[in-house]
Design a protein around this motif. Structure first.
Motif, short mmCIF file in Angstrom:
data_model
loop_
_atom_site.label_atom_id
_atom_site.label_comp_id
_atom_site.label_asym_id
_atom_site.label_seq_id
_atom_site.Cartn_x
_atom_site.Cartn_y
_atom_site.Cartn_z
N GLY A 408 0.79 -1.22 0.00
CA GLY A 408 0.00 0.00 0.00
C GLY A 408 0.82 1.27 0.00
O GLY A 408 2.05 1.25 0.15
N HIS A 409 0.10 2.41 -0.20
CA HIS A 409 0.66 3.75 -0.17
C HIS A 409 1.62 4.01 -1.33
O HIS A 409 2.52 4.85 -1.22
CB HIS A 409 1.37 4.04 1.16
N MET A 410 1.49 3.30 -2.46
CA MET A 410 2.45 3.49 -3.56
C MET A 410 2.12 4.75 -4.35
O MET A 410 0.97 5.19 -4.42
CB MET A 410 2.44 2.27 -4.48
N ALA A 411 3.16 5.29 -4.97
CA ALA A 411 2.98 6.49 -5.79
C ALA A 411 2.50 6.12 -7.18
O ALA A 411 1.80 6.91 -7.82
CB ALA A 411 4.30 7.27 -5.88
N LYS A 412 2.85 4.88 -7.64
CA LYS A 412 2.46 4.44 -8.98
C LYS A 412 2.37 2.92 -8.99
O LYS A 412 3.16 2.25 -8.33
CB LYS A 412 3.49 4.91 -10.02
N ILE A 413 1.39 2.44 -9.74
CA ILE A 413 1.23 0.99 -9.88
C ILE A 413 1.71 0.58 -11.28
O ILE A 413 1.30 1.18 -12.29
CB ILE A 413 -0.24 0.58 -9.69
N SER A 414 2.57 -0.45 -11.35
CA SER A 414 3.19 -0.86 -12.62
C SER A 414 2.61 -2.15 -13.18
O SER A 414 3.07 -2.63 -14.23
CB SER A 414 4.71 -1.04 -12.43
N VAL A 415 1.63 -2.77 -12.51
CA VAL A 415 1.06 -4.04 -12.99
C VAL A 415 -0.44 -3.88 -13.09
O VAL A 415 -1.03 -2.90 -12.60
CB VAL A 415 1.41 -5.20 -12.03
N GLU A 416 -1.07 -4.89 -13.73
CA GLU A 416 -2.51 -4.86 -13.90
C GLU A 416 -3.12 -6.12 -13.30
O GLU A 416 -2.46 -7.15 -13.14
CB GLU A 416 -2.86 -4.79 -15.40
N LYS A 417 -4.40 -6.01 -12.98
CA LYS A 417 -5.11 -7.14 -12.41
C LYS A 417 -5.14 -8.30 -13.40
O LYS A 417 -5.37 -8.10 -14.59
CB LYS A 417 -6.53 -6.71 -12.03
N GLY A 418 -4.91 -9.52 -12.89
CA GLY A 418 -4.89 -10.72 -13.72
C GLY A 418 -3.53 -11.05 -14.29
O GLY A 418 -3.36 -12.09 -14.94
N GLU A 419 -2.55 -10.20 -14.07
CA GLU A 419 -1.21 -10.43 -14.61
C GLU A 419 -0.43 -11.40 -13.72
O GLU A 419 -0.48 -11.30 -12.50
CB GLU A 419 -0.47 -9.08 -14.72
N TYR A 420 0.29 -12.34 -14.35
CA TYR A 420 1.16 -13.24 -13.62
C TYR A 420 2.57 -12.65 -13.60
O TYR A 420 3.10 -12.26 -14.64
CB TYR A 420 1.18 -14.62 -14.28
N ILE A 421 3.12 -12.60 -12.42
CA ILE A 421 4.44 -11.97 -12.27
C ILE A 421 5.36 -12.93 -11.53
O ILE A 421 4.94 -13.84 -10.82
CB ILE A 421 4.35 -10.63 -11.51
#
Length: 468
Positions: A408-421
């Protein structure tokens, strides 16, 4: 003596028959003043005649036997002489044939070497015809040694000379091939001659075909026995090597088993420190992964018994266990989310930074420079990426087996829902969104919806990842 002599009437028929051939005789021997009478009766004469007949017959028979035996000895001596002569002739012929075969074999070896040399020369000249081959030859500074070619190292610049040289080598190769065919013909002829010689000598009168066949069988038996002894010695040597290899493999299996046991124990101990049951996690992962296929029973062999087989089975089970644990650690959130960080707030009870009251803090707060990359601590699927009230910009990752992690509390999100990482994938940038007093990352680990202490996972990861 009168035929009416009473003594004559008392004789038997046999005595009368003998008396007809051997009548009694008297021999008068007279010396100077004395006279002797020698009476030869019928029986004495008959006995003397019988003895003379037997002795004479025996002498005749013995003489015949001696003469016949001498003739046989002379015939046998002639056969022995013929056999010795035939053997010497056969041995001489075989010696000549063997010497000739050796010479032809040597000539064939020399012919083969010349053929290989000519082929290499032809390939070298063909390479020189291409620009790449000419450049490579100039770089290596080779001078091909071919009869009829200039030796100035400039063949690559004169295609006509190369064509002439290649043609000469082709003619030489044809001549060598014809010579080899002639040698093969001579060799075949020698083999045929040896067969004919053997057949001629085998058909002579002083060689018994049955005896010859018996001797051949004896020789073949001796050769087979010698070959069997050699094979037995080889088998014994191979069995000794096999025993040595089995001993070495057994030692290696034991050593590998010890290493696997050490790694398994360290991984299980480290993962148990998180408060989770390792076997429960493995069972859940197996059920999620799934497995199946047709049932094919394993065939057992006579060699599938003994300490080596038992050690191999035990090692396979340990390796399988270690592989499952390593696959498990690949998905668990046990890696640090930053390369450089500091923990600004721990897991448990703390004073709330806004109102100063005691409250439960169900995660870890990491301090790092603003917009530092946030890395995924384990493999998984992104199940949430967006804004969520007091968490601000938040990402949630499902690692399977009921484990999830939250950032939490991130300035930016680099992934999307449903993505396998995968582990180490950047999922966002550290920020100050939501209910926050300054730039930091709020990190939570949940098992079946219940928050656990993330610091235990990070400490376990520092031990486990070193083993991998």
């Amino acid at each position: 003596m009168s035929k009416f002599d009473p003594h004559d009437r008392s004789l038997s028929d046999v005595q009368r028959w003998l008396q007809r051939f051997f009548p009694e005789r008297q021999i008068i021997l007279r010396t100077e003043e004395r006279m002797r009478t020698l009476r030869l009766t019928t029986m004495r004469q008959a006995v003397a005649a019988s003895v003379f007949t037997v002795v004479g017959g025996w002498l005749l028979i013995s003489s015949g036997l001696v003469v016949s035996h001498s003739d046989r000895i002379r015939a046998k001596n002639i056969e022995v002489t013929d056999a010795r002569s035939g053997y010497e002739q056969l041995l001489a012929q075989l010696t000549v044939y063997k010497r000739r075969i050796d010479e032809i074999t040597d000539e064939l070896d020399d012919n083969n070497e010349r053929m290989v040399s000519l082929a290499d020369r032809q390939v070298s000249l063909v390479d020189l015809k291409t620009p790449e081959g000419a450049l490579a030859s100039a770089a290596r500074e080779r001078k091909p040694d071919v009869r009829g070619l200039p030796r100035n190292g400039r063949l690559g610049s004169n295609p006509e000379q190369l064509e002439v040289a290649i043609g000469r080598i082709e003619l030489e190769r044809n001549r060598v091939a014809e010579e080899r065919e002639g040698l093969h013909t001579q060799l075949s002829q020698l083999k045929s001659d040896m067969t004919d010689v053997t057949g001629v000598h085998g058909g002579t009168i002083f060689i018994d075909p049955k005896t010859l066949e018996l001797r051949e069988l004896v020789i073949e038996r001796d050769l087979a026995s010698a070959e069997r002894d050699g094979l037995m010695q080889r088998v014994d040597g191979l069995e000794n090597q096999l025993r040595d290899m089995e001993s070495t493999q057994l030692l290696l299996f034991h050593r590998f088993a010890e290493v696997a046991d050490e790694k398994i124990e360290k991984i299980e101990t480290s993962l148990s420190s998180t408060g989770l049951e390792v076997d429960d996690l493995l069972d859940a992962r197996r059920s999620e992964s799934g497995s199946g296929g047709p049932f094919i029973p394993l065939e057992s062999f006579p060699g599938d018994e003994g300490p080596l087989h038992d050690s191999l089975v035990s090692l396979n089970l340990q390796v399988e266990r270690l592989t499952e644990l390593q696959n498990l650690t690949a998905v668990l959130p046990i890696e640090k989310p930053f390369k450089k960080y500091r923990i600004t707030s721990g897991f448990g009870v703390r004073k709330d930074p806004f109102n100063g009251s005691y409250a439960r803090h169900l995660g870890l707060d990491f301090g790092a420079p603003y917009k530092s990359p946030v890395l995924s601590p384990g493999e998984g699927k992104v199940i949430y990426a967006g804004w969520r009230g007091r968490y601000g910009r938040v990402v949630e990752i499902d690692h399977g087996m009921g484990l999830t992690s939250r950032y939490g509390h991130m300035a930016k999100i680099s992934v999307e829902k449903g993505e396998y990482i995968g582990r180490g994938t950047q999922i966002g940038l550290l920020g100050n969104s939501g209910r926050s007093t300054g730039p930091h990352l709020h990190f939570e680990v949940l098992y079946e919806g219940k928050q656990l202490n993330p610091l235990k996972f990070i400490r376990a990861g520092s031990d486990v990842l070193e083993q991998n």
